[in-house]
Design a protein around this motif. Structure first.
Motif, PDB file in Angstrom:
ATOM      1  N   ARG A  48       0.830  -1.207   0.000  1.00  0.00           N
ATOM      2  CA  ARG A  48       0.000   0.000   0.000  1.00  0.00           C
ATOM      3  C   ARG A  48       0.869   1.263   0.000  1.00  0.00           C
ATOM      4  O   ARG A  48       0.590   2.230  -0.713  1.00  0.00           O
ATOM      5  N   THR A  49       1.944   1.250   0.799  1.00  0.00           N
ATOM      6  CA  THR A  49       2.838   2.406   0.868  1.00  0.00           C
ATOM      7  C   THR A  49       3.607   2.585  -0.430  1.00  0.00           C
ATOM      8  O   THR A  49       3.862   3.715  -0.874  1.00  0.00           O
ATOM      9  N   ALA A  50       3.979   1.458  -1.060  1.00  0.00           N
ATOM     10  CA  ALA A  50       4.677   1.538  -2.353  1.00  0.00           C
ATOM     11  C   ALA A  50       3.810   2.234  -3.393  1.00  0.00           C
ATOM     12  O   ALA A  50       4.305   3.026  -4.203  1.00  0.00           O
ATOM     13  N   ILE A  51       2.509   1.973  -3.365  1.00  0.00           N
ATOM     14  CA  ILE A  51       1.582   2.634  -4.288  1.00  0.00           C
ATOM     15  C   ILE A  51       1.571   4.140  -4.026  1.00  0.00           C
ATOM     16  O   ILE A  51       1.578   4.953  -4.952  1.00  0.00           O
ATOM     17  N   TRP A  52       1.550   4.500  -2.730  1.00  0.00           N
ATOM     18  CA  TRP A  52       1.530   5.926  -2.366  1.00  0.00           C
ATOM     19  C   TRP A  52       2.753   6.641  -2.914  1.00  0.00           C
ATOM     20  O   TRP A  52       2.644   7.727  -3.506  1.00  0.00           O
ATOM     21  N   TYR A  53       3.915   6.032  -2.740  1.00  0.00           N
ATOM     22  CA  TYR A  53       5.146   6.656  -3.239  1.00  0.00           C
ATOM     23  C   TYR A  53       5.097   6.850  -4.755  1.00  0.00           C
ATOM     24  O   TYR A  53       5.468   7.918  -5.268  1.00  0.00           O
ATOM     25  N   GLU A  54       4.644   5.833  -5.474  1.00  0.00           N
ATOM     26  CA  GLU A  54       4.590   5.964  -6.937  1.00  0.00           C
ATOM     27  C   GLU A  54       3.542   6.986  -7.368  1.00  0.00           C
ATOM     28  O   GLU A  54       3.719   7.700  -8.347  1.00  0.00           O
ATOM     29  N   ALA A  55       2.434   7.060  -6.612  1.00  0.00           N
ATOM     30  CA  ALA A  55       1.414   8.072  -6.907  1.00  0.00           C
ATOM     31  C   ALA A  55       1.977   9.475  -6.694  1.00  0.00           C
ATOM     32  O   ALA A  55       1.688  10.407  -7.466  1.00  0.00           O
ATOM     33  N   MET A  56       2.813   9.638  -5.643  1.00  0.00           N
ATOM     34  CA  MET A  56       3.444  10.940  -5.398  1.00  0.00           C
ATOM     35  C   MET A  56       4.461  11.277  -6.493  1.00  0.00           C
ATOM     36  O   MET A  56       4.629  12.437  -6.863  1.00  0.00           O
ATOM     37  N   ARG A  57       5.151  10.252  -7.011  1.00  0.00           N
ATOM     38  CA  ARG A  57       6.069  10.498  -8.130  1.00  0.00           C
ATOM     39  C   ARG A  57       5.294  11.033  -9.339  1.00  0.00           C
ATOM     40  O   ARG A  57       5.716  11.977 -10.012  1.00  0.00           O
ATOM     41  N   ILE A  58       4.170  10.410  -9.611  1.00  0.00           N
ATOM     42  CA  ILE A  58       3.341  10.841 -10.746  1.00  0.00           C
ATOM     43  C   ILE A  58       2.840  12.270 -10.532  1.00  0.00           C
ATOM     44  O   ILE A  58       2.794  13.076 -11.459  1.00  0.00           O
ATOM     45  N   LYS A  59       2.516  12.573  -9.298  1.00  0.00           N
ATOM     46  CA  LYS A  59       1.943  13.885  -8.987  1.00  0.00           C
ATOM     47  C   LYS A  59       2.994  15.004  -9.021  1.00  0.00           C
ATOM     48  O   LYS A  59       2.724  16.110  -9.505  1.00  0.00           O
ATOM     49  N   PHE A  60       4.218  14.702  -8.524  1.00  0.00           N
ATOM     50  CA  PHE A  60       5.200  15.775  -8.315  1.00  0.00           C
ATOM     51  C   PHE A  60       6.437  15.715  -9.213  1.00  0.00           C
ATOM     52  O   PHE A  60       7.183  16.690  -9.269  1.00  0.00           O
ATOM     53  N   CYS A  61       6.704  14.592  -9.865  1.00  0.00           N
ATOM     54  CA  CYS A  61       7.940  14.472 -10.657  1.00  0.00           C
ATOM     55  C   CYS A  61       7.705  14.849 -12.124  1.00  0.00           C
ATOM     56  O   CYS A  61       6.702  14.450 -12.713  1.00  0.00           O
ATOM     57  N   LYS A  62       8.667  15.568 -12.703  1.00  0.00           N
ATOM     58  CA  LYS A  62       8.609  15.889 -14.120  1.00  0.00           C
ATOM     59  C   LYS A  62       9.179  14.747 -14.963  1.00  0.00           C
ATOM     60  O   LYS A  62       8.817  14.571 -16.121  1.00  0.00           O
ATOM     61  N   LYS A  63      10.096  13.975 -14.370  1.00  0.00           N
ATOM     62  CA  LYS A  63      10.693  12.839 -15.068  1.00  0.00           C
ATOM     63  C   LYS A  63      11.198  11.826 -14.042  1.00  0.00           C
ATOM     64  O   LYS A  63      11.471  12.175 -12.887  1.00  0.00           O
ATOM     65  N   ILE A  64      11.278  10.572 -14.467  1.00  0.00           N
ATOM     66  CA  ILE A  64      11.842   9.506 -13.640  1.00  0.00           C
ATOM     67  C   ILE A  64      12.870   8.788 -14.509  1.00  0.00           C
ATOM     68  O   ILE A  64      12.516   8.164 -15.512  1.00  0.00           O
ATOM     69  N   LEU A  65      14.128   8.893 -14.130  1.00  0.00           N
ATOM     70  CA  LEU A  65      15.190   8.265 -14.913  1.00  0.00           C
ATOM     71  C   LEU A  65      15.392   6.811 -14.480  1.00  0.00           C
ATOM     72  O   LEU A  65      14.924   6.386 -13.421  1.00  0.00           O
ATOM     73  N   SER A  66      16.122   6.081 -15.299  1.00  0.00           N
ATOM     74  CA  SER A  66      16.433   4.686 -14.977  1.00  0.00           C
ATOM     75  C   SER A  66      17.412   4.621 -13.813  1.00  0.00           C
ATOM     76  O   SER A  66      18.312   5.469 -13.679  1.00  0.00           O
ATOM     77  N   ASN A  67      17.270   3.625 -12.969  1.00  0.00           N
ATOM     78  CA  ASN A  67      18.190   3.407 -11.853  1.00  0.00           C
ATOM     79  C   ASN A  67      19.450   2.665 -12.265  1.00  0.00           C
ATOM     80  O   ASN A  67      20.276   2.339 -11.421  1.00  0.00           O
TER      81      ASN A  67
END
Length: 522
Positions: free
Chosen positions: A67-86
């Motif tokens: 459930r918390t992992a979903i929250w983090y990814e939802a926040m990435r979608i909401k606040f991040c302009k880009k997500i690069l590869s790790n």
């Protein structure tokens, strides 16, 4: 290791709802991935989660981490302009700083997540590797990740390296704090990443092989150990989250009530509509099975794309005469320059029987992937079908019901398929006899048997095939071999048993296509 006794389709629905609610984006989709880390693709509006089956702890612990992992990814979608590869140091460090930024932004809106974040951080800390087990430049990257997000490192480092880690972490916090104060976004932070890499003495393109290194789930010995770990995590992150009662972190009353409701509903629906249709047919009953390992998403997607015209029941075909003239076809000299719409409708009811004898043991995962892809496409095309399998369990031949005709294909069906082990011989006649009462009452149009060997009693098989054909059932068999010669040999041998149609398959991924070709001929 305990497993999460909730069906994956249920979890996907929950994840999708929460991700859309938290991110405020209605087009988000969620899937489970067999990869070693959770990934979010902003352009595709898609979150690929690590399966909860791979997480450590009790069922409730896994649900809270999920459930918390979903929250983090939802926040990435909401606040991040880009997500690069790790996969490289630059992207890894940027994503690490963004994790801290988005969680601090997100908690201003969702204050109820503080306890869940601390709980999840505790497990994340326990999953991280000892630095002594990490070599080269990777150790520096891992140490920075641990110190920056957890306030500590697991193991010891040389003083010179330790100074680099603490200095880089301090500078990273300054960057994040400035971004929060001045409302800077991902692109501003991205420009600051070279500073961090310079302090760490890292090249931006250093390959990172440990973006999410999982430890063995048996990492906790007692509840007391975990309580101490929670206390330590809460103290290390007190400057960000404030003081949170440890008991509240451990109990999480509101999430516990949510989980209880889900478990109760899941228990009611797990085997709803299932029943043994005749004596000798059994239902695989275990729910602690990770069915994600037999999902081949690429194969499923390709098949759905290939047969999507069947979904609409209509397709365009070139004919000698028709309503619409195709000028290009005529100019190119085609003998059928007219276009007409042809209705493609498959109303046949099909029964599929899967051979799980010991001869497929070394490739049973691929065999199941192909079978599952077939079932996904049949369900996609709304074709009525049921699935059975047979093997030998405790020296007894067992016919397993994987999916009955009147129940929709879902993750519960996939779990039943995943847990059937390859074992024993090929006693087809005995299996047909067990299925006969059900086949006589349901009268399917096609009975398809997939087998990779010769039956133990050919004469008895001939008799049962003749009996089933007398019911009006079309008997079809697919011979599965290691190569073209072997597959053709098996198909020819099956042909002499009385099947109306036999096909050969040497590549397991071709099984869905071969089955669908049988249906298209109907």
């Amino acid at each position: 290791m305990q497993t999460l006794h909730l069906r994956n389709d249920t979890l996907v629905e929950i994840a999708t709802f929460l991700a859309r609610r938290w991110s405020e984006k209605d087009k988000i989709t969620v899937e489970f991935s067999d990869k070693r880390e959770t990934q979010t693709k902003l352009k595709e509006n898609k979150i690929s989660l690590v399966s909860p089956e791979r997480l450590a702890g009790t069922d409730f612990d896994k649900y809270r981490q999920f459930r918390t992992a979903i929250w983090y990814e939802a926040m990435r979608i909401k606040f991040c302009k880009k997500i690069l590869s790790n996969e490289h140091a630059f992207g890894f460090v940027l994503n690490t700083l963004e994790t801290r930024r988005i969680e601090l932004l997100g908690r201003k809106v969702w204050r109820g997540m503080d306890a869940e974040m601390i709980f999840s951080y505790t497990y994340q800390w326990l999953y991280r590797p000892q630095l002594a087990n990490v070599l080269g430049k990777h150790r520096i990257v891992e140490a920075f990740y641990q110190y920056f997000l957890f306030g500590d490192i697991k193991g010891e480092m040389q003083p010179s390296y330790y100074d680099k880690i603490t200095n880089a972490s301090a500078r990273a916090k300054e960057i994040v704090n400035e971004a929060l104060e001045k409302k800077h976004d991902t692109e501003w932070i991205e420009k600051k990443i070279p500073e961090i890499l310079k302090i760490l003495d890292l090249d931006a393109l250093v390959t990172i092989q440990i973006s999410l290194p999982w430890k063995n789930p048996g990492l906790l010995t007692t509840q007391q150990d975990f309580v101490k770990a929670v206390q330590k995590t809460a103290k290390n992150r007190e400057s960000d989250f404030g003081k949170i009662d440890v008991q509240n972190i451990l109990e999480s009353t509101s999430v516990a009530e949510e989980f209880k409701v889900l478990k109760d509903e899941n228990r009611k629906n797990e085997n709803k509509g299932l029943g043994t249709e005749s004596v000798g047919i059994q239902i695989p009953g275990s729910t602690n099975v990770d069915e994600t390992r037999i999902y081949d998403q690429d194969l499923i997607s390709n098949l759905k794309t290939k047969f999507k015209e069947w979904k609409t029941s209509w397709s365009e075909q070139h004919v000698v005469s028709g309503d619409e003239f195709d000028e290009e076809a005529y100019a190119e000299g085609h003998h059928s320059p007219f276009i007409t719409d042809v209705k493609k409708s498959i109303k046949a009811k099909i029964v599929i029987l899967l051979d799980h004898s010991s001869s497929i043991m070394d490739q049973q995962i691929q065999y199941k992937k192909a079978t599952l892809a077939l079932c996904e496409v049949l369900s996609f095309l709304k074709i009525k079908f049921s699935v059975y399998a047979f093997n030998t369990t405790q020296k007894q031949v067992v016919c397993w019901l994987v999916k009955p005709e009147d129940i929709k294909w879902n993750n519960a069906s996939a779990k039943r398929l995943a847990q059937i082990d390859a074992n024993g011989g090929t006693p087809l006649a005995e299996v047909y006899e067990k299925m006969y009462p059900s086949l006589r009452s349901k009268k399917p149009d096609i009975f398809l048997t997939l087998s990779d060997g010769e039956p133990s009693d050919p004469d008895a098989v001939r008799y049962m095939i003749k009996s089933l054909k007398a019911l009006g059932i079309r008997m079809v068999a697919i011979g599965v071999g290691r190569d073209t010669f072997g597959a053709t040999n098996i198909a020819n041998n099956l042909k002499y048993l009385g099947y109306e149609n036999t096909l050969a398959v040497s590549r397991l991924k071709d099984i869905p296509n071969r089955v669908l070709s049988v249906l298209s001929a109907e």
